[in-house]
Write a protein that holds these residues in place. Structure first.
Motif, short mmCIF file in Angstrom:
data_model
loop_
_atom_site.label_atom_id
_atom_site.label_comp_id
_atom_site.label_asym_id
_atom_site.label_seq_id
_atom_site.Cartn_x
_atom_site.Cartn_y
_atom_site.Cartn_z
N ASP A 241 44.51 23.86 -2.87
CA ASP A 241 43.87 25.00 -2.21
C ASP A 241 44.42 26.29 -2.80
OD1 ASP A 241 42.10 25.92 -0.11
OD2 ASP A 241 43.90 26.74 0.84
N ASP A 242 45.70 26.25 -3.20
CA ASP A 242 46.37 27.42 -3.81
C ASP A 242 47.06 26.96 -5.10
OD1 ASP A 242 47.51 29.92 -4.23
OD2 ASP A 242 49.10 29.65 -2.72
N ASN A 243 46.32 26.19 -5.90
CA ASN A 243 46.82 25.73 -7.21
C ASN A 243 48.25 25.19 -7.18
OD1 ASN A 243 44.41 26.39 -8.31
ND2 ASN A 243 45.15 28.18 -9.44
N ASN B 214 58.33 26.88 2.35
CA ASN B 214 58.02 27.66 3.54
C ASN B 214 56.90 26.96 4.30
OD1 ASN B 214 57.83 30.20 5.25
ND2 ASN B 214 55.76 30.08 4.43
N HIS B 215 56.08 26.25 3.51
CA HIS B 215 54.91 25.57 4.09
C HIS B 215 54.65 24.30 3.29
CE1 HIS B 215 53.79 28.84 1.25
NE2 HIS B 215 53.14 27.85 0.63
N THR B 216 53.84 23.42 3.83
CA THR B 216 53.37 22.27 3.06
C THR B 216 51.85 22.39 2.98
OG1 THR B 216 52.89 20.84 4.97
CG2 THR B 216 55.17 20.85 4.14
N ASN C 265 48.87 36.22 4.68
CA ASN C 265 48.96 36.94 3.40
C ASN C 265 47.68 36.76 2.58
OD1 ASN C 265 52.44 37.19 2.38
ND2 ASN C 265 51.60 37.14 4.43
N PHE C 266 46.86 35.80 2.98
CA PHE C 266 45.58 35.60 2.30
C PHE C 266 44.42 36.08 3.16
CE2 PHE C 266 47.33 31.74 -0.32
CZ PHE C 266 47.93 32.62 -1.21
N LEU C 267 44.67 37.03 4.05
CA LEU C 267 43.68 37.69 4.92
C LEU C 267 43.30 36.84 6.13
CD1 LEU C 267 41.36 39.07 2.09
CD2 LEU C 267 43.25 40.27 3.20
N CYS D 33 62.50 29.38 -5.71
CA CYS D 33 62.13 29.10 -4.33
C CYS D 33 61.03 30.04 -3.86
CB CYS D 33 63.34 29.22 -3.43
SG CYS D 33 64.71 28.18 -3.95
N ASP D 34 59.87 29.45 -3.65
CA ASP D 34 58.68 30.18 -3.27
C ASP D 34 58.85 30.87 -1.91
OD1 ASP D 34 55.73 30.48 -3.99
OD2 ASP D 34 55.55 29.61 -1.98
N VAL D 35 58.41 32.10 -1.82
CA VAL D 35 58.47 32.91 -0.57
C VAL D 35 59.62 32.51 0.35
CG1 VAL D 35 56.12 33.77 -0.55
CG2 VAL D 35 56.56 31.56 0.47
N GLY E 99 65.26 33.04 -5.99
CA GLY E 99 64.36 33.16 -4.85
C GLY E 99 63.24 34.14 -5.12
N GLU E 100 62.03 33.77 -4.69
CA GLU E 100 60.97 34.79 -4.66
C GLU E 100 61.18 35.55 -3.36
OE1 GLU E 100 56.12 35.30 -4.82
OE2 GLU E 100 57.03 33.73 -3.62
N ALA E 101 61.39 36.85 -3.45
CA ALA E 101 62.03 37.53 -2.34
C ALA E 101 61.36 38.83 -1.92
CB ALA E 101 63.49 37.78 -2.68
N MET E 102 60.20 38.70 -1.30
CA MET E 102 59.64 39.86 -0.63
C MET E 102 60.70 40.35 0.36
SD MET E 102 57.35 37.45 -1.32
CE MET E 102 55.71 37.17 -1.92
N GLY E 103 60.87 41.64 0.48
CA GLY E 103 61.81 42.17 1.47
C GLY E 103 63.19 42.44 0.90
N ALA F 176 43.93 41.46 -9.22
CA ALA F 176 43.69 40.02 -9.00
C ALA F 176 44.71 39.15 -9.72
CB ALA F 176 42.29 39.65 -9.47
N ARG F 177 45.12 38.09 -9.04
CA ARG F 177 46.08 37.16 -9.64
C ARG F 177 45.42 36.34 -10.75
NH1 ARG F 177 49.20 34.26 -4.78
NH2 ARG F 177 47.27 33.07 -4.64
N ASP F 178 44.08 36.33 -10.74
CA ASP F 178 43.35 35.57 -11.77
C ASP F 178 43.70 36.01 -13.19
OD1 ASP F 178 40.99 34.13 -10.04
OD2 ASP F 178 41.49 36.10 -9.24
C1 GLC Z 1 54.13 32.69 -3.83
C2 GLC Z 1 53.49 32.18 -5.07
C3 GLC Z 1 52.02 32.33 -4.93
C4 GLC Z 1 51.56 31.53 -3.74
C5 GLC Z 1 52.33 31.92 -2.47
C6 GLC Z 1 52.14 30.91 -1.38
O1 GLC Z 1 53.92 34.05 -3.65
O2 GLC Z 1 54.01 32.81 -6.20
O3 GLC Z 1 51.33 31.95 -6.09
O4 GLC Z 1 50.19 31.75 -3.51
O5 GLC Z 1 53.70 31.99 -2.71
O6 GLC Z 1 52.78 29.70 -1.70
#
Ligand code: GLC
Ligand code: CA
Length: 578
Positions: free
Chosen positions: A59-61, A102-104, A146-148, A201-203, A255-259, A431-433
């Motif tokens: 769903d999110d590659n 963070n999610h599955t 985060n995806f609206l 580590c994603d989000v 870590g991917e680290a928003m914040g 766009a992320r594309d």
């Molecule tokens: C991160 C990834 C992104 C993905 C999101 C949700 O931001 O880099 O591609 O859509 O987390 O897993």
């Protein structure tokens, strides 16, 4: 156990879906990567970050994982993976994988169990809550995905809602449950035992949600952000996984680290903390956007000031150095403009000098080393219709595949069609594309990414005829060969890795000038961010230098002296005390 090998690492990021198609179905895969290991080695990098390759309904590659211990069908098998890691290690290249916890996926068996009944032992692996209002018909709180749209989805069968900070097919794991934390540590150890050297580590800053899940401040674009980003139990959760897994092996954990910002970074990444080794922060990639979404003109001065703040952190806090990844548009159009015309090559060669001569862990995203560009929306290119390629004007609807772009267009078309023009304009920039078009290997049809009679999963950027590996391999002045030179120079320089950082002319919106220095060596970095000849006065400290030019994007590099910098000129000089 930890050697902190990231201090000597130069990373290459692979987005497997778009790197190389090994079996001819139009989708990149592990065999494709294996076939390009020598290319990666020749670039000079010594570490790879591989975006997710686990089982996933996509769903999110791949950022929606349905089995953490298996490989995505489209990408190959566990045997392919074992061969990939062996091939990398044989070439002296380490591998970090993406850890998305963070999610599955909603198709993970934990979630299938969880949603089946309120009494199921896996119910508490996720966040389930009653709705608000009469009959519970409103989501449990006001958080936005985060995806609206809302961050909750209603399930008829148990009359409760589950939380999803991303797509509804990415339910958030409940890290308050100690079993979830144990599962995460076990997953990491499974891959470490296979020889994996670390994780991105994603989000990861989203894993702890504020107790009681209170409403968020009404602040676009992300309502709820302050309630789920870096909240109360973040350190406790991370520390537990680090103790049970990450710190027991010789790993690098990014870590991917928003914040996380340069101001608060030490409490998260200082070596003494023993949690993440470093982070991807987004201050610099947000510096040409309002509220992370709406693009505006870049201020070079602001970009430089963000770099300076990260460089000022103590030696025990390691920044990362990146312009691109699979979520960002391409750096050349973004940071030097679409209109550098005849100077595009110079500009493309200036950017890596500005960035990678700093202290930090460098990352190059696939195709960046070729100068791959954004999708030229509104220009002619090749799209597939009825199983055949045709020349057409590239339109958003036809080329965007990312869930975020697709959701945005769907939502606005339905709710506010009069805004579609603006939405498209924004997507064209953000766009992320743009980062996800197939890697350009040659000027053969489909850029050599997949066979010519196969439809690639995403359109190939029409500039592949010029911008591609084969052409750049053979051209000694190509961007690719320039990246190789730069990576080689950096790898062998202790001063670049560990020296101090000092900036000159911080107020200039045109030139970027800084110095790296250790006991013996001084390195001077001089960049012109404009397409005009720009005056440059030698800083006092650099007079009487005995400088040797180590790297320049002009053949006839000038001595380090006052004068002018040519359009997008970037040069690096070095001299020694002894
Ligand atoms: C991160 C990834 C992104 C993905 C999101 C949700 O931001 O880099 O591609 O859509 O987390 O897993
Ligand atoms: Ca394939």
């Amino acid at each position: 156990m930890k050697t902190r090998w990231y201090k000597d690492a130069f990373f290459y990021q692979i987005y497997p879906r778009s790197f190389c198609d090994g079996n001819g179905d139009g989708i990149g895969d592990l065999r494709g990567i294996i076939s390009k290991l020598d290319y990666i080695k020749d670039l000079g990098v010594n570490a790879v970050w591989l975006s997710p390759c686990y089982k996933s309904p996509n769903d999110d590659n791949g950022y929606d994982i349905s089995d953490y211990r298996d490989i995505m069908d489209e990408f190959g098998t566990m045997e392919d993976f074992d061969e990939l890691i062996a091939g990398l290690h044989a070439r002296g290249i380490r591998l970090i994988m993406d850890l998305v916890v963070n999610h599955t996926s909603d198709e993970h068996w934990w979630f299938k169990e969880s949603r089946s009944s309120k009494a199921n032992p896996y119910r508490d692996y996720y966040y389930w809550r009653k709705g608000r209002g009469k009959n519970g018909k409103r989501p449990p709180n006001n958080w936005m995905s985060n995806f609206l749209g809302p961050a909750w989805k209603y399930e008829e069968s148990t009359d409760e809602w589950y939380m999803h900070i991303f797509s509804y097919k990415q339910p958030d794991l409940n890290w308050n449950n100690p079993k979830v934390r144990q599962e995460v540590a076990d997953i990491c150890n499974f891959w470490f035992e296979k020889g994996v050297d670390g994780f991105r580590c994603d989000v990861i800053t989203y894993i702890s949600k504020k107790h009681g899940l209170p409403n968020g401040k009404i602040k676009l674009p992300l309502i709820g952000f302050e309630q789920y980003c870096l909240t109360e139990n973040y350190h406790k959760f991370i520390k537990e996984v680090a103790d049970k897994s990450w710190n027991r092996y010789d790993t690098t954990i990014v870590g991917e680290a928003m914040g996380i910002t340069s101001a608060n970074a030490p409490q998260y990444i200082d070596e003494s903390v023993g949690e993440l080794d470093c982070v991807f922060a987004f201050e610099h990639t947000n510096c040409d956007r309002y509220t992370q979404i709406l693009p505006h003109k870049l201020s070079i001065k602001k970009l430089k000031s963000i770099f300076a703040r990260w460089q000022a952190l103590p030696q025990t806090c390691m920044p990362t150095l990146f312009f691109e990844n699979h979520d960002q548009p391409r750096c050349v159009p973004r940071f030097v403009g679409y209109d550098c015309g005849e100077y595009r090559d110079k500009a493309a060669k200036m950017l890596p000098v500005a960035l990678y001569m700093q202290r930090g862990v460098p990352f190059v995203f696939q195709g960046q080393e070729l100068g791959m560009s954004d999708i030229p929306i509104g220009k002619e290119g090749e799209v597939w219709r009825d199983g055949k390629p045709v020349r057409a004007i590239l339109k958003e609807e036809e080329v965007f595949k990312d869930i975020l772009s697709v959701n945005a267009m769907k939502m606005f078309r339905k709710r506010a069609p009069f805004l579609m023009g603006i939405v498209k304009k924004v997507l064209k920039k953000v766009a992320r594309d743009h980062a996800r078009t197939p890697m350009q290997w040659s000027d053969a049809p489909n850029a050599g990414f997949c066979p010519k009679d196969v439809e690639p999963w995403m359109i190939v950027n029409p500039d592949y005829k010029i911008v591609n590996v084969a052409a750049e391999q053979n051209d000694k002045d190509s961007l690719l060969n320039y990246y190789r030179k730069l990576i080689d120079y950096r790898k062998n320089s202790e001063c670049i890795k560990n020296g101090s950082f000092k900036e000159f002319y911080a107020d200039s919106n045109k030139i970027y000038v800084y110095q790296r220095q250790d006991a013996d060596t001084t390195i001077a970095v001089v960049c012109n961010f404009t397409k005009k000849e720009t005056p440059f006065t030698l800083p006092q400290e650099w007079s009487n230098n005995n400088a040797e030019c180590k790297l320049s994007n002009y053949d006839d590099a000038r001595p380090l002296a006052s004068g002018t910098l040519r359009p997008f000129e970037a040069s690096v000089y070095e001299w020694h005390r002894h």
